[in-house]
Design a protein around this motif. Structure first.
Motif, PDB file in Angstrom:
ATOM      1  N   LYS A   1      37.736   2.677  15.559  1.00 12.06           N
ATOM      2  CA  LYS A   1      38.423   2.443  16.830  1.00 12.06           C
ATOM      3  C   LYS A   1      37.594   2.957  17.993  1.00 12.06           C
ATOM      4  N   GLU A   2      37.002   4.121  17.835  1.00  6.71           N
ATOM      5  CA  GLU A   2      36.156   4.672  18.895  1.00  6.71           C
ATOM      6  C   GLU A   2      34.915   3.806  19.106  1.00  6.71           C
ATOM      7  N   MET A   3      34.357   3.283  18.022  1.00  8.81           N
ATOM      8  CA  MET A   3      33.199   2.415  18.172  1.00  8.81           C
ATOM      9  C   MET A   3      33.570   1.131  18.916  1.00  8.81           C
ATOM     10  N   ALA A   4      34.740   0.593  18.609  1.00 10.84           N
ATOM     11  CA  ALA A   4      35.159  -0.659  19.238  1.00 10.84           C
ATOM     12  C   ALA A   4      35.502  -0.480  20.712  1.00 10.84           C
ATOM     13  N   SER A   5      35.968   0.707  21.086  1.00  8.60           N
ATOM     14  CA  SER A   5      36.406   0.950  22.468  1.00  8.60           C
ATOM     15  C   SER A   5      35.381   1.732  23.278  1.00  8.60           C
ATOM     16  N   ARG A   6      34.134   1.776  22.820  1.00 12.83           N
ATOM     17  CA  ARG A   6      33.110   2.507  23.568  1.00 12.83           C
ATOM     18  C   ARG A   6      32.882   1.856  24.929  1.00 12.83           C
ATOM     19  N   ALA A   7      32.314   2.599  25.846  1.00 10.81           N
ATOM     20  CA  ALA A   7      32.084   2.107  27.199  1.00 10.81           C
ATOM     21  C   ALA A   7      31.110   0.940  27.195  1.00 10.81           C
ATOM     22  N   PRO A   8      31.253   0.014  28.134  1.00 11.29           N
ATOM     23  CA  PRO A   8      30.326  -1.120  28.207  1.00 11.29           C
ATOM     24  C   PRO A   8      28.886  -0.642  28.373  1.00 11.29           C
ATOM     25  N   ASP A   9      27.966  -1.345  27.692  1.00  9.20           N
ATOM     26  CA  ASP A   9      26.531  -1.049  27.749  1.00  9.20           C
ATOM     27  C   ASP A   9      26.166   0.290  27.124  1.00  9.20           C
TER      28      ASP A   9
END
Length: 710
Positions: free
Chosen positions: A577-585
């Protein structure tokens, strides 16, 4: 067909008499019988040896691994599988490896760098600047031995790949064109199913894991009115004399379009180039697939007012009309549609844009229109049950796959090489040899753990070697350097940070699944080492050569623009979940701590004050420890004044080793009489005491010096 070799009479073995002379030639009446025998042997021998297919309707040979395609990616995977002793076969449609390079690029000059000299002898470092070699244990299989040119010829690549397959004895079935791939359930198979591949003769092959390395080889086409008058890049003449005094329109904006223009630039009246997107220059975007300087002569002639020009528009809005003299006029699709409503309309009666707008850019007629729109993946041979679908937008020419290079819908189907570029399209080098040779190795390591129980290679070091190990990797490793922001080194800490495991070149976006995919545990924290460009450095709208583009101050290392090492610290693995919701770029979620090693003009991160000292302090803050090296005297004082000693003293001084792990120096000290051989003393039987036969009694002077040391 192979070259015929004259028959030879074998020499007799020692101790045996001379062999009888060869028999006389057979009579003509025996010819049909011999032909039948040869036919039977041709059909039976490949099946009996396990090297070929069975006829249609018979049992299909089963392999653990099938590699589809003998291009660079397929051969790289074959080398890895063969080195590991795995059961595999490569299926190749042509008669030799690298068939794509026998046709492309059409003008035969590659844009992959062949940098033969770097001033260094470190082979891993030199691969950073060798964009053509595959990974192998053979030092002679480096591309610099095949060409002296900085931009080599495609024929040299064909020769190199042929030698790579031959010298490593890779198991390739040539002249085997797979025309259909399907699934068949098989409960006993690794993945619950097997892949069934059918070739052009109707023969079948089965395998548990399918590795697709077919590249992108189908020319992209756009269907618009008049497209039948367009010549394709794959078939247009490469002889510049065929374009003398002609007006030429090129559709496309990539390297193939500019390569074509470069070939005929001095022979045409003018060249116009049209495309939807703006020109992307590789030196501005850091993407090797964008326009390279070696091909961009047309940009000079355009900007310096020499008749050639660039136009931006969507090709789908255009149409081409051929007049009675055979010349081609560009018009708009909407005007063509209006003309088609009139049943009596002819080519000459179709309205052209200049009738309404008299300065329409494409109002001149052209002698030739050439399509140079690149290539796409061949999806046609895969059954729909495999779920191998194209990506979206600019990635539609590649199959959509996971960050582990496995199909999203079919377990056991992996995509290699150029076709796997959807994972890092326009971000890194995964679509090119100098990038996908490392992603192929990463896939192989995943398969070794999944199917053979072999964990990802991870040597273990004492924590005192942490700084040195990171510095060595960021200065030498080619996989980190070329697959920046995609492959990363993972450092798994041991309990109480007494040591660490080092995993090289792991797919960064699969970090949450590291324990499952590698067989390694991340229970006590981890560091992630990557190479990254600055967030605001590149782009088609940016001036990448502005005066103060480089960062030199250590305090501003986080603003570094050029490629530089970045180290992330986590207490535990990020979740999916954290990987999927990481900040853009951002390649990773927010870490506990992050450190940028300041960019360096020489890409040599060995400066004691600018590179090594800040890194060591960062690591020490994360570990709450002291990673420096000390003399034994300092360790002695630490032992008297502190409850916890620095790791260097724990591993060295407290274990009676002044020099950690340096066996060569220890032996030298013993041989020169500078230190006692405590190992020999410890090996004596416990019952023996000083004074017993064979045990020397130390002199009083030696006893005194020993007590002083204690």
């Amino acid at each position: 067909m192979g070259r015929r070799v004259p028959p030879r009479v074998a020499a007799p073995s020692p101790g045996q008499g001379p062999r009888p002379p060869p028999s006389a030639p057979p009579s003509p009446a025996m010819a049909p019988l011999r032909a039948s025998v040869r036919l039977l042997l041709t059909l039976a021998l490949p099946a009996a040896l396990g090297l070929g297919p069975f006829p249609q309707g018979g049992p299909s040979p089963r392999r653990d691994y099938c590699v589809l395609g003998a291009g660079p990616a397929g051969l790289q995977m074959a080398q890895l599988l063969g080195q590991a002793g795995r059961d595999y076969v490569v299926l190749e449609r042509a008669a030799a490896p690298g068939s794509f390079f026998t046709r492309y690029p059409r003008h035969r000059k590659l844009i992959s760098i062949n940098k033969r000299f770097t001033g260094k002898v470190n082979g891993e470092f030199n691969l950073r600047h060798d964009w053509n070699s595959l990974l192998s244990p053979e030092p002679g299989l480096l591309f610099r031995h095949y060409s002296r040119a900085y931009f080599p010829q495609a024929d040299d690549m064909v020769r190199y790949l042929g030698d790579f397959a031959g010298r490593l004895r890779l198991r390739v079935l040539y002249n085997t064109a797979v025309v259909h791939v399907a699934l068949r359930p098989s409960p006993r198979a690794w993945n619950g199913h097997v892949f069934v591949l059918t070739d052009q003769r109707g023969r079948h092959y089965q395998c548990s894991v399918l590795l697709v390395a077919t590249g992108v080889s189908v020319p992209n086409e756009i269907d618009f009115p008049g497209s039948e008058y367009v010549e394709g890049y794959e078939s247009v003449s490469v002889n510049p004399e065929d374009f003398v005094g002609q007006n030429v329109l090129i559709l496309g904006r990539g390297n193939s379009a500019f390569e074509t223009a470069e070939n005929i630039l001095g022979y045409t009246n003018f060249i116009h180039m049209i495309g939807r997107s703006r020109i992307r220059l590789s030196w501005a975007t850091h993407y090797v697939g964008d326009l390279r300087a070696v091909n961009n002569g047309l940009l000079d002639t355009y900007q310096l007012k020499s008749l050639d020009g660039l136009i931006e528009t969507d090709l789908k809005d255009l149409a081409i009309v051929k007049d009675s003299k055979g010349r081609l006029h560009v018009t708009l699709r909407i005007l063509m549609d209006k003309a088609n409503q009139n049943p009596n309309a002819t080519a000459e009666t179709i309205s052209l844009p200049q009738d309404e707008v008299d300065n329409f850019a494409l109002r001149v007629p052209y002698d030739r229109v050439i399509r140079c729109l690149g290539f796409t993946f061949d999806f046609s041979i895969f059954n729909s049950t495999l779920g191998l679908a194209p990506g979206k937008g600019q990635k539609k020419k590649y199959p959509l796959i996971k960050a582990s290079y496995e199909s999203k819908r079919t377990r056991g189907l992996f995509v290699l090489g150029t076709a796997s570029h959807s994972v890092d399209y326009r971000k890194s080098a995964g679509g090119f040899i100098h990038g996908f040779r490392y992603t192929a190795r990463a896939i192989h390591r995943l398969l070794e753990h999944r199917h053979h129980g072999i964990p990802w290679p991870s040597p273990v070091y004492p924590i005192t070697q942490l700084t040195n190990t990171i510095i060595r990797r960021v200065n030498e490793a080619s996989g980190l350097y070329q697959m920046f922001s995609v492959l990363a080194d993972i450092i798994l800490l041991k309990e109480n940070a007494t040591g660490f495991e080092y995993l090289e070149e792991y797919p960064l976006r699969m970090l949450a699944e590291l324990e499952t995919l590698t067989g390694r545990e991340a229970q006590h924290g981890l560091f992630v080492v990557t190479m990254e460009y600055g967030k605001n450095f590149s782009g088609p709208d940016k001036d990448v050569f502005y005066y103060d583009r480089a960062v030199g101050d250590v305090e501003d290392a986080w603003q570094s623009n050029f490629l530089h090492p970045v180290i992330y610290f986590y207490h535990c693995l990020p979740t999916e979940k954290e990987m999927a919701s990481r900040a853009p770029d951002w390649p990773l979620p927010r870490p506990v701590a992050i450190h940028h090693i300041v960019e360096d003009f020489l890409t040599d991160w060995t400066a004691p004050n600018s590179h090594i000292l800040p890194l060591r302090r960062f690591l020490e803050n994360c570990l709450n420890s002291d990673l420096r090296s000390f003399y034994a005297e300092s360790c002695f004082f630490f032992a008297l004044t502190r409850q916890k000693l620095p790791p260097f003293c724990q591993h060295g001084y407290m274990n009676m080793r002044g020099l950690v792990g340096n066996e060569r120096l220890r032996k030298h000290g013993i041989e020169s009489g500078l230190m006692e051989d405590y190992t020999a003393i410890k090996e004596q039987p416990v019952a023996q005491k000083p004074g017993d036969p064979g045990i020397p009694v130390p002199s009083s002077q030696h006893d005194t010096s020993t007590k002083e040391e204690l």
